[in-house]
Design a protein around this motif. Sequence first.
Motif, PDB file in Angstrom:
ATOM      1  N   MET A  51     -13.901  -2.634 -12.175  1.00  0.00           N
ATOM      2  CA  MET A  51     -13.957  -2.955 -13.510  1.00  0.00           C
ATOM      3  C   MET A  51     -15.009  -3.858 -14.043  1.00  0.00           C
ATOM      4  O   MET A  51     -15.912  -4.810 -13.200  1.00  0.00           O
ATOM      5  CB  MET A  51     -12.784  -3.798 -14.016  1.00  0.00           C
ATOM      6  N   HIS A  52     -16.073  -3.213 -15.005  1.00  0.00           N
ATOM      7  CA  HIS A  52     -17.076  -4.007 -15.606  1.00  0.00           C
ATOM      8  C   HIS A  52     -16.844  -4.705 -16.779  1.00  0.00           C
ATOM      9  O   HIS A  52     -16.460  -4.670 -17.478  1.00  0.00           O
ATOM     10  CB  HIS A  52     -17.869  -3.195 -15.109  1.00  0.00           C
ATOM     11  N   GLN A  85     -11.183 -13.225 -11.854  1.00  0.00           N
ATOM     12  CA  GLN A  85     -10.924 -12.370 -11.466  1.00  0.00           C
ATOM     13  C   GLN A  85      -9.748 -12.359 -10.526  1.00  0.00           C
ATOM     14  O   GLN A  85      -9.197 -13.499 -10.071  1.00  0.00           O
ATOM     15  CB  GLN A  85     -12.198 -12.488 -10.064  1.00  0.00           C
ATOM     16  N   PRO A  86      -8.644 -10.642 -10.325  1.00  0.00           N
ATOM     17  CA  PRO A  86      -7.588 -10.664  -9.914  1.00  0.00           C
ATOM     18  C   PRO A  86      -7.828 -11.166  -8.632  1.00  0.00           C
ATOM     19  O   PRO A  86      -8.445 -10.397  -8.237  1.00  0.00           O
ATOM     20  CB  PRO A  86      -6.897  -9.218 -10.478  1.00  0.00           C
ATOM     21  N   GLY A 117      -8.481  -9.661  -4.970  1.00  0.00           N
ATOM     22  CA  GLY A 117      -8.659  -8.464  -4.141  1.00  0.00           C
ATOM     23  C   GLY A 117      -8.532  -7.258  -4.975  1.00  0.00           C
ATOM     24  O   GLY A 117      -9.025  -6.233  -5.020  1.00  0.00           O
ATOM     25  N   LYS A 118      -9.315  -7.823  -7.054  1.00  0.00           N
ATOM     26  CA  LYS A 118      -9.668  -6.672  -7.476  1.00  0.00           C
ATOM     27  C   LYS A 118     -11.170  -7.856  -8.411  1.00  0.00           C
ATOM     28  O   LYS A 118     -10.778  -7.834  -9.298  1.00  0.00           O
ATOM     29  CB  LYS A 118      -8.768  -6.081  -8.528  1.00  0.00           C
ATOM     30  N   PRO A 119     -12.055  -7.539  -7.372  1.00  0.00           N
ATOM     31  CA  PRO A 119     -13.268  -8.225  -7.919  1.00  0.00           C
ATOM     32  C   PRO A 119     -13.480  -7.014  -9.153  1.00  0.00           C
ATOM     33  O   PRO A 119     -13.398  -5.835  -8.887  1.00  0.00           O
ATOM     34  CB  PRO A 119     -14.561  -8.264  -6.929  1.00  0.00           C
ATOM     35  N   PHE A 120     -14.485  -7.644  -9.704  1.00  0.00           N
ATOM     36  CA  PHE A 120     -15.536  -6.727 -10.995  1.00  0.00           C
ATOM     37  C   PHE A 120     -16.527  -7.828 -10.948  1.00  0.00           C
ATOM     38  O   PHE A 120     -16.889  -8.716 -10.381  1.00  0.00           O
ATOM     39  CB  PHE A 120     -14.954  -7.339 -12.755  1.00  0.00           C
ATOM     40  N   ARG A 133      -7.581 -10.870 -20.293  1.00  0.00           N
ATOM     41  CA  ARG A 133      -6.641 -10.448 -18.958  1.00  0.00           C
ATOM     42  C   ARG A 133      -6.003  -9.034 -20.340  1.00  0.00           C
ATOM     43  O   ARG A 133      -5.592  -8.109 -18.854  1.00  0.00           O
ATOM     44  CB  ARG A 133      -5.538 -11.658 -19.489  1.00  0.00           C
ATOM     45  N   LEU A 189      -8.198  -6.550 -18.426  1.00  0.00           N
ATOM     46  CA  LEU A 189      -8.217  -6.505 -17.100  1.00  0.00           C
ATOM     47  C   LEU A 189      -6.827  -5.703 -16.695  1.00  0.00           C
ATOM     48  O   LEU A 189      -6.889  -4.810 -15.510  1.00  0.00           O
ATOM     49  CB  LEU A 189      -7.991  -7.718 -16.511  1.00  0.00           C
ATOM     50  N   THR A 190      -5.765  -4.825 -17.415  1.00  0.00           N
ATOM     51  CA  THR A 190      -4.482  -4.353 -17.396  1.00  0.00           C
ATOM     52  C   THR A 190      -4.654  -3.243 -17.840  1.00  0.00           C
ATOM     53  O   THR A 190      -4.927  -2.102 -17.982  1.00  0.00           O
ATOM     54  CB  THR A 190      -2.949  -5.233 -17.467  1.00  0.00           C
TER      55      THR A 190
END
Length: 81
Positions: free
Chosen positions: A1-2, A25-26, A28-31, A77, A80-81
Amino acid sequence: MHFTLYSRSYCHLCQDMLDALLLLQPPGKPFTVDVIDIDAAPDATLLARFDELVPVLFGDLAQPELCHYFLDEAAVRRHLT
């Protein structure tokens, strides 16, 4: 994700938006976030386009902006989904 954040170096709203975005930032899922200073960009069209709107946040440059001035947490959000 960017994400792409159009900003200014002396803009406190820009720093506030970046800080708030990074808090979303979620685990374990950095952007990544490209922060582009519109005053330092070699292309004057960025300054003309975003001059009075910064900060402006995009999740996809081919889509409309997610928000400007203040972080729209719901829009980020959704992106991000």
